[in-house]
Design a protein around this motif. Structure first.
Motif, PDB file in Angstrom:
ATOM      1  N   PHE A   1      93.728 -30.005 -44.498  1.00  0.00           N
ATOM      2  CA  PHE A   1      92.364 -30.461 -44.766  1.00  0.00           C
ATOM      3  C   PHE A   1      92.194 -30.809 -46.249  1.00  0.00           C
ATOM      4  O   PHE A   1      91.672 -31.874 -46.593  1.00  0.00           O
ATOM      5  N   SER A   2      92.634 -29.905 -47.129  1.00  0.00           N
ATOM      6  CA  SER A   2      92.434 -30.133 -48.562  1.00  0.00           C
ATOM      7  C   SER A   2      93.248 -31.319 -49.061  1.00  0.00           C
ATOM      8  O   SER A   2      92.815 -32.036 -49.977  1.00  0.00           O
ATOM      9  N   SER A   3      94.439 -31.545 -48.490  1.00  0.00           N
ATOM     10  CA  SER A   3      95.245 -32.698 -48.898  1.00  0.00           C
ATOM     11  C   SER A   3      94.530 -34.005 -48.571  1.00  0.00           C
ATOM     12  O   SER A   3      94.471 -34.921 -49.406  1.00  0.00           O
ATOM     13  N   VAL A   4      93.992 -34.092 -47.363  1.00  0.00           N
ATOM     14  CA  VAL A   4      93.258 -35.300 -46.964  1.00  0.00           C
ATOM     15  C   VAL A   4      91.978 -35.429 -47.784  1.00  0.00           C
ATOM     16  O   VAL A   4      91.614 -36.527 -48.233  1.00  0.00           O
ATOM     17  N   PHE A   5      91.299 -34.318 -48.006  1.00  0.00           N
ATOM     18  CA  PHE A   5      90.054 -34.326 -48.779  1.00  0.00           C
ATOM     19  C   PHE A   5      90.309 -34.848 -50.192  1.00  0.00           C
ATOM     20  O   PHE A   5      89.537 -35.668 -50.721  1.00  0.00           O
ATOM     21  N   SER A   6      91.393 -34.383 -50.816  1.00  0.00           N
ATOM     22  CA  SER A   6      91.727 -34.847 -52.162  1.00  0.00           C
ATOM     23  C   SER A   6      92.153 -36.311 -52.149  1.00  0.00           C
ATOM     24  O   SER A   6      91.796 -37.084 -53.045  1.00  0.00           O
ATOM     25  N   TYR A   7      92.938 -36.717 -51.138  1.00  0.00           N
ATOM     26  CA  TYR A   7      93.411 -38.103 -51.049  1.00  0.00           C
ATOM     27  C   TYR A   7      92.243 -39.081 -50.932  1.00  0.00           C
ATOM     28  O   TYR A   7      92.277 -40.179 -51.502  1.00  0.00           O
TER      29      TYR A   7
ATOM     30  N   GLU B   1      85.582 -44.198 -49.532  1.00  0.00           N
ATOM     31  CA  GLU B   1      86.442 -43.069 -49.193  1.00  0.00           C
ATOM     32  C   GLU B   1      85.887 -41.737 -49.706  1.00  0.00           C
ATOM     33  O   GLU B   1      85.940 -40.728 -48.996  1.00  0.00           O
ATOM     34  N   PRO B   2      85.347 -41.651 -50.955  1.00  0.00           N
ATOM     35  CA  PRO B   2      84.739 -40.381 -51.379  1.00  0.00           C
ATOM     36  C   PRO B   2      83.568 -39.959 -50.487  1.00  0.00           C
ATOM     37  O   PRO B   2      83.387 -38.756 -50.232  1.00  0.00           O
ATOM     38  N   GLN B   3      82.792 -40.916 -50.009  1.00  0.00           N
ATOM     39  CA  GLN B   3      81.695 -40.574 -49.098  1.00  0.00           C
ATOM     40  C   GLN B   3      82.241 -40.046 -47.776  1.00  0.00           C
ATOM     41  O   GLN B   3      81.677 -39.112 -47.187  1.00  0.00           O
ATOM     42  N   VAL B   4      83.342 -40.641 -47.307  1.00  0.00           N
ATOM     43  CA  VAL B   4      83.987 -40.136 -46.091  1.00  0.00           C
ATOM     44  C   VAL B   4      84.468 -38.702 -46.307  1.00  0.00           C
ATOM     45  O   VAL B   4      84.339 -37.842 -45.423  1.00  0.00           O
ATOM     46  N   ALA B   5      85.001 -38.424 -47.499  1.00  0.00           N
ATOM     47  CA  ALA B   5      85.472 -37.069 -47.806  1.00  0.00           C
ATOM     48  C   ALA B   5      84.326 -36.067 -47.764  1.00  0.00           C
ATOM     49  O   ALA B   5      84.467 -34.966 -47.201  1.00  0.00           O
ATOM     50  N   LEU B   6      83.186 -36.420 -48.358  1.00  0.00           N
ATOM     51  CA  LEU B   6      82.036 -35.518 -48.338  1.00  0.00           C
ATOM     52  C   LEU B   6      81.497 -35.356 -46.919  1.00  0.00           C
ATOM     53  O   LEU B   6      81.064 -34.261 -46.529  1.00  0.00           O
ATOM     54  N   PHE B   7      81.503 -36.436 -46.143  1.00  0.00           N
ATOM     55  CA  PHE B   7      81.090 -36.347 -44.734  1.00  0.00           C
ATOM     56  C   PHE B   7      82.036 -35.411 -43.974  1.00  0.00           C
ATOM     57  O   PHE B   7      81.602 -34.615 -43.134  1.00  0.00           O
ATOM     58  N   MET B   8      83.326 -35.504 -44.279  1.00  0.00           N
ATOM     59  CA  MET B   8      84.330 -34.639 -43.660  1.00  0.00           C
ATOM     60  C   MET B   8      84.032 -33.169 -43.950  1.00  0.00           C
ATOM     61  O   MET B   8      84.071 -32.313 -43.053  1.00  0.00           O
ATOM     62  N   LEU B   9      83.712 -32.857 -45.218  1.00  0.00           N
ATOM     63  CA  LEU B   9      83.398 -31.480 -45.598  1.00  0.00           C
ATOM     64  C   LEU B   9      82.120 -31.001 -44.914  1.00  0.00           C
ATOM     65  O   LEU B   9      82.068 -29.875 -44.388  1.00  0.00           O
ATOM     66  N   GLY B  10      81.083 -31.854 -44.900  1.00  0.00           N
ATOM     67  CA  GLY B  10      79.831 -31.467 -44.254  1.00  0.00           C
ATOM     68  C   GLY B  10      79.994 -31.263 -42.762  1.00  0.00           C
ATOM     69  O   GLY B  10      79.422 -30.318 -42.185  1.00  0.00           O
TER      70      GLY B  10
ATOM     71  N   MET C   1      90.165 -31.627 -38.028  1.00  0.00           N
ATOM     72  CA  MET C   1      89.483 -32.477 -38.999  1.00  0.00           C
ATOM     73  C   MET C   1      90.482 -33.136 -39.946  1.00  0.00           C
ATOM     74  O   MET C   1      90.355 -34.314 -40.299  1.00  0.00           O
ATOM     75  N   GLY C   2      91.481 -32.359 -40.374  1.00  0.00           N
ATOM     76  CA  GLY C   2      92.482 -32.922 -41.266  1.00  0.00           C
ATOM     77  C   GLY C   2      93.252 -34.055 -40.621  1.00  0.00           C
ATOM     78  O   GLY C   2      93.501 -35.095 -41.250  1.00  0.00           O
ATOM     79  N   ILE C   3      93.639 -33.876 -39.354  1.00  0.00           N
ATOM     80  CA  ILE C   3      94.425 -34.908 -38.669  1.00  0.00           C
ATOM     81  C   ILE C   3      93.560 -36.139 -38.370  1.00  0.00           C
ATOM     82  O   ILE C   3      93.989 -37.283 -38.584  1.00  0.00           O
ATOM     83  N   ILE C   4      92.334 -35.920 -37.909  1.00  0.00           N
ATOM     84  CA  ILE C   4      91.466 -37.061 -37.560  1.00  0.00           C
ATOM     85  C   ILE C   4      91.130 -37.890 -38.797  1.00  0.00           C
ATOM     86  O   ILE C   4      91.328 -39.111 -38.829  1.00  0.00           O
ATOM     87  N   PHE C   5      90.630 -37.235 -39.827  1.00  0.00           N
ATOM     88  CA  PHE C   5      90.271 -37.976 -41.040  1.00  0.00           C
ATOM     89  C   PHE C   5      91.514 -38.430 -41.804  1.00  0.00           C
ATOM     90  O   PHE C   5      91.482 -39.456 -42.494  1.00  0.00           O
TER      91      PHE C   5
END
Length: 471
Positions: A331-337, A3-12, A31-35
């Motif tokens: 976006f940030s909520s999903v990124f943190s989750y 999941e952390p790798q998915v988060a970094l991929f999301m940001l990139g 991006m927030g809704i998809i991820f």
């Protein structure tokens, strides 16, 4: 992928899409809704729907259950809640009111009188036209907070006068571009309102903390303009006899009372009512909007067309800011989750940085982001990434916010993406080259860096007023 790798991929992926030119607010939301759908996905209901199909359940009931499982993701609840949170944010309510005040003042025909008055009043100062242009820019930018409007209007008004007075092209254009950006720093600044909403910092303390750094930057600009005019008279020739009329003292007082004083009183009334606790920022913004309308009426500049333009521009800009907040929150909520915030925190901790090194790194990143992005996007999207790291280094969010506000001056002044230069080039005479404008911006860019260094070395410049007034 974890999941952390998915988060970094999301940001990139988000940064990649932004550089491709996709609208930032809607890219954030998508991006927030998809991820987020991936992060919060629960397939139990859909599998139960398939099982019911195998048990010869009714097709309608099975499809309904499957659709319910498909759309019953917590990301949709999160998106709706974040939208409601932005709509009900009392701090952000001040944004449209301050914007409306700015657009109304811009159309009140006050700038022409103000520049003329200041030019006559400062005629004995070296570089008098430059000084008058800088003060006018600072006051007008503070009243409006809209960089493009200030640079464009002052380019139409002051630049021809400075070129006619044989001012160096780079020197003249640099003054206008640098002065036009001051509105995002000096209160009442819309940028500081947005930072307060993003960081949870008191907007009243932010306004108090930004006053002295704002005056410091204006002072550095003024020292540069006057100093260079003395050391290099060719860039700002003295006015010829009779070029600037001699005005009797009484007439000068009347000109100041009808041009400088009304705008200054409006700004001081709005800012003073906030700083002394007489009104909330929203109430003060409403006072400012009403004052702007009264100024436009007093100067016989209020027409239905101008009112309609002001309302339209206010609604458009406010919608952009609010949708950026909705997208950023989602976006940030999903990124943190997904654990992205924890990964960044652990990475920064592993670097073993000192507070100074962290500040330099953060400000360098914000400086580089200022090339392709607007200040609103940087404040709403990227600054919140740094905010959770501040306690780790013992940095006050108020101090960090003022440094960011100073730093974001550079996003309008740094070639080759200096937006203030392009605003000015769009209305400048054809003989004014973009490279000349860029050359004029460089000294003011160094003044910003100098102001940031002074604020870091003497942090009481930021903390003195908030602590003295509010404890």
């Amino acid at each position: 992928m974890t999941e952390p790798q998915v988060a970094l991929f999301m940001l990139g992926l988000f940064i990649f899409l932004v550089f491709l030119g996709f609208p930032i607010a809607f890219t954030l939301m998508a991006m927030g809704i998809i991820f987020g759908y991936y992060a919060y996905f629960d397939g139990d209901r859909m599998w139960r729907a398939f099982n019911r199909l195998e048990e010869d359940a009714g097709l309608y009931d099975s499809v309904t259950l499957w659709l319910d499982g498909f759309f019953n993701s917590r990301i949709f609840d999160l998106f709706i809640n974040q939208t409601y949170t932005v709509m009900s944010n009392e701090v952000l309510t001040a944004v449209p009111l301050f914007l409306f005040m700015g657009y109304i003042v811009e159309r009140a025909n006050i700038v022409n009188r103000l520049f003329t008055t200041l030019n006559i009043a400062s005629k004995n100062i070296p570089g008098s036209l430059g000084v008058a242009a800088l003060i006018t820019c600072a006051l007008f930018a503070t009243a409006t907070g809209i960089v493009g409007a200030v640079v464009t209007l002052m380019g139409l008004l002051a630049l021809p006068a400075m070129l006619k007075a044989r001012y160096d092209t780079s020197f003249a254009t640099g003054i206008i571009c640098a002065g036009g950006t001051l509105g995002i720093l000096i209160p009442p600044s819309i940028m500081l309102i947005v930072y307060a909403a993003a960081s949870g910092t008191s907007i009243v303390r932010l306004y108090a903390g930004a006053l002295l750094p704002g005056f410091l930057l204006v002072g550095l600009y003024m020292v540069y303009v006057v100093g260079r005019s003395i050391l290099q008279p060719s860039v700002a020739p003295k006015p010829s006899p009779g070029e600037i009329p001699d005005v009797p003292f009484g007439r000068m007082l009347f000109m100041i009372a009808t041009s400088f004083l009304p705008l200054a009183v409006l700004i001081l009334a709005v800012l003073g009512s906030i700083l002394f606790g007489l009104a909330t920022p929203t109430e003060a913004a409403a006072i400012g909007a009403l004052g702007g309308l009264l100024l436009a009426v007093a100067y016989q500049a209020m027409t239905f067309q101008r009112l309609r333009e002001s309302v339209y521009l206010t609604v458009r800009t406010t919608a952009m800011v609010c949708w950026l907040f909705v997208g950023s929150y989602t976006f940030s909520s999903v990124f943190s989750y997904l654990g992205g915030e924890a990964v960044i925190s652990e990475f920064v901790q592993g670097l073993d940085l000192t507070p100074l090194q962290f500040l330099l790194l953060a400000q360098l990143i914000i400086f580089l982001l200022g090339w392709p992005l607007e200040w609103s996007e940087i404040i709403i999207i990227f600054v919140p990434i740094f905010l959770p790291l501040l306690p780790m280094f013992g940095i006050d969010p108020l101090f960090f916010g003022i440094l960011v506000a100073l730093n974001l001056q550079t996003s309008f002044l740094t070639p080759p993406m200096a937006m203030s230069a392009y605003y000015l080039k769009g209305i400048a005479p054809p003989e004014v080259r973009l490279t000349q404008i860029f050359m004029g911006l460089i000294p003011f860019l160094f003044m910003v860096f100098l102001a940031m260094a002074i604020v870091y070395v003497f942090p009481q410049i930021v903390f003195y007023l908030p602590n003295a007034v509010y404890g």
